[in-house]
Design a protein around this motif. Structure first.
Motif, PDB file in Angstrom:
ATOM      1  N   SER A 146       0.974  -1.146   0.112  1.00 26.46           N
ATOM      2  CA  SER A 146       0.048   0.095   0.128  1.00 26.46           C
ATOM      3  C   SER A 146       0.975   1.292   0.014  1.00 26.46           C
ATOM      4  CB  SER A 146      -0.993   0.022   1.271  1.00 26.46           C
ATOM      5  OG  SER A 146      -0.302   0.419   2.497  1.00 26.46           O
ATOM      6  N   ASP A 147       0.192   2.211   0.357  1.00 22.58           N
ATOM      7  CA  ASP A 147       1.234   3.493   0.385  1.00 22.58           C
ATOM      8  C   ASP A 147       1.636   3.714   1.702  1.00 22.58           C
ATOM      9  OD1 ASP A 147      -1.316   4.019   1.245  1.00 22.58           O
ATOM     10  OD2 ASP A 147      -1.682   6.078   0.049  1.00 22.58           O
ATOM     11  N   GLU A 168      -7.704   1.155   0.056  1.00 19.98           N
ATOM     12  CA  GLU A 168      -7.367   1.441  -1.281  1.00 19.98           C
ATOM     13  C   GLU A 168      -8.069   0.886  -2.493  1.00 19.98           C
ATOM     14  OE1 GLU A 168      -5.743   4.237  -2.328  1.00 19.98           O
ATOM     15  OE2 GLU A 168      -4.438   4.895  -0.523  1.00 19.98           O
ATOM     16  N   LEU A 169      -8.206  -0.333  -2.508  1.00 23.07           N
ATOM     17  CA  LEU A 169      -8.645  -1.181  -3.601  1.00 23.07           C
ATOM     18  C   LEU A 169     -10.317  -0.769  -3.677  1.00 23.07           C
ATOM     19  CD1 LEU A 169      -7.285  -4.709  -3.294  1.00 23.07           C
ATOM     20  CD2 LEU A 169      -6.402  -2.826  -4.895  1.00 23.07           C
ATOM     21  N   ARG A 170     -10.815  -0.894  -2.368  1.00 23.23           N
ATOM     22  CA  ARG A 170     -12.331  -0.860  -2.579  1.00 23.23           C
ATOM     23  C   ARG A 170     -12.830   0.737  -2.809  1.00 23.23           C
ATOM     24  NH1 ARG A 170     -14.798   1.063   2.497  1.00 23.23           N
ATOM     25  NH2 ARG A 170     -13.182   1.310   4.329  1.00 23.23           N
ATOM     26  N   TRP A 171     -11.732   1.902  -2.100  1.00 25.15           N
ATOM     27  CA  TRP A 171     -12.064   3.223  -2.511  1.00 25.15           C
ATOM     28  C   TRP A 171     -11.823   3.382  -4.046  1.00 25.15           C
ATOM     29  CZ3 TRP A 171      -9.376   4.969   2.353  1.00 25.15           C
ATOM     30  CH2 TRP A 171      -9.859   4.577   3.445  1.00 25.15           C
ATOM     31  N   GLU A 172     -11.177   2.649  -4.768  1.00 28.99           N
ATOM     32  CA  GLU A 172     -10.562   2.800  -6.247  1.00 28.99           C
ATOM     33  C   GLU A 172      -9.713   3.972  -6.205  1.00 28.99           C
ATOM     34  OE1 GLU A 172     -14.043   2.642  -8.675  1.00 28.99           O
ATOM     35  OE2 GLU A 172     -14.395   0.410  -8.379  1.00 28.99           O
ATOM     36  N   THR A 173      -8.895   4.349  -5.195  1.00 33.44           N
ATOM     37  CA  THR A 173      -7.770   5.217  -5.218  1.00 33.44           C
ATOM     38  C   THR A 173      -6.492   4.858  -5.262  1.00 33.44           C
ATOM     39  OG1 THR A 173      -8.154   5.020  -2.863  1.00 33.44           O
ATOM     40  CG2 THR A 173      -9.686   6.841  -3.566  1.00 33.44           C
ATOM     41  N   ALA A 174      -6.316   3.673  -5.595  1.00 39.39           N
ATOM     42  CA  ALA A 174      -5.019   3.001  -5.334  1.00 39.39           C
ATOM     43  C   ALA A 174      -4.274   3.708  -6.546  1.00 39.39           C
ATOM     44  CB  ALA A 174      -5.007   1.598  -5.489  1.00 39.39           C
ATOM     45  N   LYS A 175      -4.543   3.994  -7.816  1.00 32.60           N
ATOM     46  CA  LYS A 175      -3.904   4.568  -8.912  1.00 32.60           C
ATOM     47  C   LYS A 175      -3.377   5.892  -8.768  1.00 32.60           C
ATOM     48  CE  LYS A 175      -3.483   5.473 -13.997  1.00 32.60           C
ATOM     49  NZ  LYS A 175      -2.282   4.570 -13.792  1.00 32.60           N
ATOM     50  N   ASP A 223      -3.076   7.444  -5.639  1.00 33.58           N
ATOM     51  CA  ASP A 223      -2.456   7.372  -4.307  1.00 33.58           C
ATOM     52  C   ASP A 223      -1.002   6.773  -4.445  1.00 33.58           C
ATOM     53  OD1 ASP A 223      -4.352   8.855  -3.281  1.00 33.58           O
ATOM     54  OD2 ASP A 223      -5.226   7.177  -1.709  1.00 33.58           O
ATOM     55  N   PHE A 224      -1.045   5.746  -5.349  1.00 31.92           N
ATOM     56  CA  PHE A 224       0.198   5.022  -5.328  1.00 31.92           C
ATOM     57  C   PHE A 224       1.112   5.326  -6.324  1.00 31.92           C
ATOM     58  CE2 PHE A 224      -1.905   0.594  -4.118  1.00 31.92           C
ATOM     59  CZ  PHE A 224      -2.233   0.880  -2.900  1.00 31.92           C
ATOM     60  N   GLU A 225       0.679   6.143  -7.511  1.00 29.57           N
ATOM     61  CA  GLU A 225       1.314   6.683  -8.497  1.00 29.57           C
ATOM     62  C   GLU A 225       2.006   8.210  -8.180  1.00 29.57           C
ATOM     63  OE1 GLU A 225       0.304   3.894 -12.351  1.00 29.57           O
ATOM     64  OE2 GLU A 225      -0.269   6.128 -12.160  1.00 29.57           O
ATOM     65  N   ASN A 226       0.731   8.767  -7.445  1.00 29.82           N
ATOM     66  CA  ASN A 226       1.473  10.331  -7.488  1.00 29.82           C
ATOM     67  C   ASN A 226       1.372  10.781  -5.860  1.00 29.82           C
ATOM     68  OD1 ASN A 226       0.456  10.568 -10.124  1.00 29.82           O
ATOM     69  ND2 ASN A 226      -1.727  10.739  -9.505  1.00 29.82           N
TER      70      ASN A 226
END
Length: 513
Positions: free
Chosen positions: A69-70, A465-472, A474-477
């Motif tokens: 995760s982040d 992060e998966l369920r909120w669909e915020t992973a891309k 938060d992880f990349e930026n």
């Protein structure tokens, strides 16, 4: 006393290591001689509980999901968390196979009980409780698989290897089965167990609330959380750090914890220390450290009484040494002072350079790539890496309060009971109450932040992060320290292990893999 649940583990683990229910040796228990007495059922239930303890499960692996995760960084690439975190994993990654297999082993042990216990001529209350525990455990294992793999084979009875070669069920079917299992468990389980660590009705309610929340069934999640809250059986402990200490195990905040005992082949690794550092493979990412608010309840950049940690770090977020700070006209003492000006959960969760730790007056953070170490749950003895006896909280009361607040806010927006639940969690660590003027979107962000700082390193951030669909995003930026790639076309689920695809002609690979 608190370890009474697994006093049978030495016997049960010996049998389970050899798949005890399938043995045919006349000197051992097998299907012909088993399932006759209450003691047999207790052994089977204990073996099912033991399925929670392997390293890839709650022995360390669940907590280590934070390194993809982040929140964290895996410093030992051979452990293969790094591959997943940077988006370079594939169906042949062994860690993915281990997670798949360990969850299905637990499912099989639960199915053994569910298949055989109903026909036993024993005390009905004991039978019902054992069946309730098995339903709960099967639901927990399937929830792990559902969150990570989405569509998986749904096996609800003991089957032969050939019979196990079935197609995947849809994620909706899997989730419905999880909810059905937990609903049955709630009906069968007692309100409280005599032995610490045993599953009860409220553990099943809390887990069902989590499943409902993760699948956006907010009204049902609210109802289950309310039943746990209104039961009066659980409360927050006064001292946040106490929760993760030896003395704080099985406290009034713990709803369900996996019990570990050292020297019985049932120890854990998530609390170990090695070469005078906590969990040498686990580096805490600077962006998590930066995310803790000041004691005024503000982001450091918005607080005139604070300075962001970035002032004392390089472009990758790595804290500068005392000498490097002096060259910039800064002081290491001011840097350390900022930690005292933050949410107290930062100091409980994260170890910084120069902080007293175990037998060191000042922890030398050069041993960590990120210069921050994990402190929550860590033992206070040096050199004890394996076979620890800390319990791991799968469900605790603070999480129920946060789940209630999130579900209620998503369902109907801010309300007095939402703020009341949230403020309980903050007041425990003497942080200011939430701003009661927040609208739904603003409160959503604050709830998500609160989950991050309250539940850091408890194995939930990656799932969030998966369920909120915020992973891309938060992880990349937002990750400071290294580059990460998240492909939304396939990284919201893991690939089915290639070994499973090879042995089961009816099993198809997940999309994108």
């Amino acid at each position: 006393m608190k370890k009474a649940l697994i006093t049978l583990l030495s016997a049960a683990s010996c049998m389970s290591c050899s798949n005890f229910l399938e043995l045919k040796d006349n000197n051992t228990l097998n299907q012909d001689s088993f399932w006759n007495t209450e003691e047999h059922l207790e052994l089977a239930v204990t073996a099912a509980y033991e399925s929670l303890t392997p390293e890839e499960m709650f022995g360390r692996g669940y907590r280590d999901l934070d390194v993809i995760s982040d929140n964290g960084y895996n410093e030992w690439t051979w452990m293969q968390y790094w591959d997943i975190s940077v988006g370079q994993h594939n169906p042949a990654v062994e860690r993915i196979n281990w997670v798949w297999n360990d969850n299905y082993k637990g499912i099989r042990r639960a199915n053994e009980i569910l298949d055989n216990a109903p026909g036993m001529n024993i005390d009905e209350d004991l039978k019902d409780t054992s069946l309730g525990e098995a339903y709960f455990l099967r639901a927990l294992f399937y929830n792990n698989l559902s969150m990570l793999f989405k569509n998986v084979p749904l096996i609800l009875k003991v089957v032969s290897p050939e019979e196990a070669k079935i197609e995947k069920s849809s994620n909706e079917e899997v989730v419905n089965q999880i909810i059905e299992d937990l609903s049955t468990a709630i009906e069968l389980l007692p309100d409280s167990g005599e032995t610490p660590g045993r599953i009860n009705k409220y553990a099943a309610l809390a887990l069902r609330a989590r499943v409902y929340l993760y699948n956006k069934q907010y009204e049902n999640a609210v109802k289950d959380c309310e039943e746990v809250i209104n039961s009066g059986k659980y409360s927050l402990v006064d001292d946040y750090a106490f929760l993760f200490s030896n003395e704080g195990q099985n406290s009034e905040e713990s709803i369900f914890s996996v019990q570990f005992v050292s020297n019985m082949k049932s120890g854990e690794k998530f609390s170990g220390t090695y070469k005078k550092q906590p969990q040498s493979h686990f580096g805490v990412l600077p962006n998590l450290v930066y995310d803790f608010y000041t004691k005024n309840g503000l982001k450091p950049e918005d607080d005139p009484d604070a300075t962001p940690f970035s002032e004392w770090s390089d472009e990758k977020g790595i804290p500068l040494t005392a000498e490097q700070l002096e060259e910039k006209g800064l002081s290491i003492f001011d840097y350390w002072a900022e930690f005292n000006n933050r949410d107290p959960r930062l100091d409980v969760s994260v170890l910084r350079g120069g902080e007293p730790w175990v037998d060191q007056a000042k922890w030398d953070n050069v041993v960590k790539a990120t210069r921050y170490g994990i402190q929550k749950y860590i033992r206070t003895e040096v050199g004890l890496y394996e076979d620890g006896d800390k319990n791991f909280m799968v469900l605790r009361y603070a999480d129920v309060l946060l789940m209630f607040a999130e579900a209620k806010n998503e369902l109907s927006g801010p309300s007095g009971d939402v703020f009341a639940a949230l403020n309980q969690v903050r007041r425990r660590v003497s942080m200011p109450d939430f701003d009661s003027s927040l609208d739904q979107a603003g409160l959503r962000e604050e709830i998500r932040h609160e989950r991050r700082v309250e539940l850091a390193f408890e194995g939930l951030r990656y799932f969030d992060e998966l369920r909120w669909e915020t992973a891309k995003n938060d992880f990349e930026n937002k990750v400071i320290f290294h580059e990460r790639t998240f492909n939304e076309g396939k990284h919201y689920w893991w690939p089915i292990p290639q070994t499973e695809i090879d042995r089961n002609p009816n099993l198809t690979q997940n999309p994108g893999w």
